[in-house]
Scaffold this active site. Structure first.
Site, short mmCIF file in Angstrom:
data_model
loop_
_atom_site.label_atom_id
_atom_site.label_comp_id
_atom_site.label_asym_id
_atom_site.label_seq_id
_atom_site.Cartn_x
_atom_site.Cartn_y
_atom_site.Cartn_z
CG LEU A 251 -1.87 -1.18 1.43
CD1 LEU A 251 -2.50 -1.59 2.50
CD2 LEU A 251 -3.00 -0.97 0.22
N PRO A 252 0.23 2.23 -0.38
CG PRO A 252 -0.85 3.85 -1.45
CD PRO A 252 -1.14 2.72 -0.88
CE LYS B 65 12.27 1.07 0.45
NZ LYS B 65 12.71 0.81 -0.97
CE LYS C 240 6.18 6.01 1.39
NZ LYS C 240 5.55 4.74 0.82
P1 NAD Z 1 0.79 2.58 -6.10
O1 NAD Z 1 0.14 3.62 -5.72
O2 NAD Z 1 0.84 2.08 -7.77
O3 NAD Z 1 -0.08 1.24 -5.37
C1 NAD Z 1 -0.77 1.29 -4.21
C2 NAD Z 1 -2.30 0.46 -4.47
O4 NAD Z 1 -2.76 0.32 -3.07
C3 NAD Z 1 -3.11 0.83 -5.49
O5 NAD Z 1 -3.35 0.32 -6.53
C4 NAD Z 1 -4.12 1.86 -4.52
O6 NAD Z 1 -5.32 1.65 -5.24
C5 NAD Z 1 -4.07 0.19 -3.61
N1 NAD Z 1 -4.77 0.92 -2.42
C6 NAD Z 1 -4.86 2.03 -1.50
N2 NAD Z 1 -5.43 2.20 -0.46
C7 NAD Z 1 -6.12 0.77 -0.49
C8 NAD Z 1 -7.03 0.14 0.36
N3 NAD Z 1 -7.52 0.67 1.57
N4 NAD Z 1 -7.52 -1.23 0.16
C9 NAD Z 1 -7.15 -1.79 -0.90
N5 NAD Z 1 -6.34 -1.16 -1.95
C10 NAD Z 1 -5.77 0.00 -1.61
O7 NAD Z 1 2.16 2.27 -5.39
P2 NAD Z 1 3.50 1.28 -5.60
O8 NAD Z 1 4.24 2.20 -6.55
O9 NAD Z 1 2.81 0.06 -5.93
O10 NAD Z 1 4.16 1.23 -4.24
C11 NAD Z 1 3.53 0.57 -3.28
C12 NAD Z 1 4.48 0.67 -2.05
O11 NAD Z 1 5.90 0.12 -2.15
C13 NAD Z 1 4.71 1.98 -1.42
O12 NAD Z 1 4.74 2.04 -0.20
C14 NAD Z 1 6.14 2.42 -2.07
O13 NAD Z 1 6.87 3.46 -1.19
C15 NAD Z 1 6.72 0.96 -1.97
N6 NAD Z 1 7.74 0.83 -3.16
C16 NAD Z 1 7.53 1.45 -4.43
C17 NAD Z 1 8.65 1.23 -5.31
C18 NAD Z 1 8.47 1.50 -6.84
O14 NAD Z 1 9.54 1.67 -7.40
N7 NAD Z 1 7.33 2.02 -7.05
C19 NAD Z 1 9.88 0.70 -4.97
C20 NAD Z 1 10.08 0.08 -3.55
C21 NAD Z 1 8.88 0.21 -2.59
#
Ligand code: NAD
Length: 295
Positions: free
Chosen positions: A65-66, A171, A246
């Site tokens: 999740l975000p 991390k 972030k």
């Molecule tokens: P994203 O915003 O693409 O995906 C998050 C998903 O969570 C979305 O599809 C959203 O609809 C869903 N969501 C939010 N609230 C919800 C709820 N209450 N119930 C169900 N679904 C819900 O984000 P991401 O890029 O996939 O990143 C996810 C996590 O991974 C973050 O914490 C980010 O910091 C971490 N991360 C991201 C990366 C990257 O390169 N994108 C790399 C390492 C870590």
């Protein structure tokens, strides 16, 4: 093979969920966005229309999740995970959240007799899709052992960092180092260029000298030397400025709480905040190179 609930099918979660299904697990997938659930079904998962339906017979509940507030809501709200899951299930949160938020989620879950792990990842969207993520896991050893085969279906490196919250601590410290080293590498290429060295010449020397680092050899911020770098694609991400900002804010908050001096971490946060204000939030974080060249 295990019954797995997967919640959060965004940029990262979609590939991770697909890899679990590909490995033969029964994965039930939920996201607030129905299109993401449809995509997960095409990748081999079963659809869920609510958290309750997603977790009802799960042995593992994985969240991606975000931010921390989403994790706490998904875990602890009345219609959330703990209200609808058997407490024999292991909760694995792979989101990047604050160390304190991870520890308090672990403590609150334990008070309700649930085992949980924080298991943030390094590697980005390409690694999530390829199943080559690095997991940094905080929690009890027995829970880590139980989670390892599941995490190995999504990653190639799985580390136990210690008790609850230590995965997020690893991390946070790692990504602060990455932010600082990307700025330092960009400064070096910018200085070298202004002193009359082209990027290729400086890369050939410094990548074999004491300045060598991942930001240079795997992700060079100067266009040219590393063909796969976002620098060669108009700084399209990759790993966006918004994501780095972030993570640097998480590091700043953690450092304040722990009374750790992070002078370069603070400066890195200020510089990425400036890029964000300039409308570069969705560019790759190595765009700091272009910012320096134009300053
Ligand atoms: P994203 O915003 O693409 O995906 C998050 C998903 O969570 C979305 O599809 C959203 O609809 C869903 N969501 C939010 N609230 C919800 C709820 N209450 N119930 C169900 N679904 C819900 O984000 P991401 O890029 O996939 O990143 C996810 C996590 O991974 C973050 O914490 C980010 O910091 C971490 N991360 C991201 C990366 C990257 O390169 N994108 C790399 C390492 C870590």
């Amino acid at each position: 093979m295990s019954n797995i609930a997967f919640i959060g099918l965004g940029n990262m979660g979609s590939g991770m969920c697909a890899n679990l299904a590909k490995a033969g697990h029964q994965v039930r997938a939920f996201d607030l966005n129905p299109q993401s659930v449809e995509n997960a079904v095409e990748a081999g998962a079963l659809a869920a229309t609510s958290i309750a339906q997603c977790v009802s017979d799960a042995e593992y509940v994985i969240t991606m999740l975000p931010a921390g507030k989403h994790v706490h809501a998904v875990y602890f709200d009345d219609d959330g995970v703990l209200a609808h899951t058997d407490n024999g299930a292991l909760l694995i949160d792979c989101s990047t959240i604050a160390v304190d938020e991870a520890r308090s989620a672990g403590t609150q879950a334990l008070q309700k007799q649930f085992r949980s792990l924080d298991a943030p990842v390094s590697g980005g969207v390409a690694a999530a899709n390829a199943g080559t993520l690095t997991f940094m896991v905080g929690g009890e050893s027995a829970d880590f052992q139980r989670a390892t085969p599941i995490l190995e279906a999504m990653g190639k490196n799985v580390f136990h960092a210690g008790p609850s919250g230590n995965g997020q601590a690893a991390k946070t410290a790692n990504n602060m180092l990455l932010g600082i080293s990307m700025i330092a590498t960009s400064e070096a290429f910018n200085l070298a260029e202004k002193l009359g060295l082209d990027a290729e010449t400086f890369f050939n020397i410094s990548s074999k000298a004491s300045g060598q680092c991942w930001s240079m050899t795997s992700y060079c911020p100067a266009p040219g030397p590393v063909p796969t770098s976002p620098a060669n694609n108009d700084y399209e991400p990759g790993f966006a400025v918004a994501m780095m900002l972030k993570d640097l804010r998480l590091a700043q908050d953690a450092a304040t709480g722990a009374k750790a001096a992070i002078p370069f971490g603070e400066q890195a946060e200020r510089l990425y905040a400036q890029l964000d204000e300039q409308g570069l939030a969705h560019k790759d974080f190595s765009v700091v190179m272009r910012h320096l060249q134009e300053s």
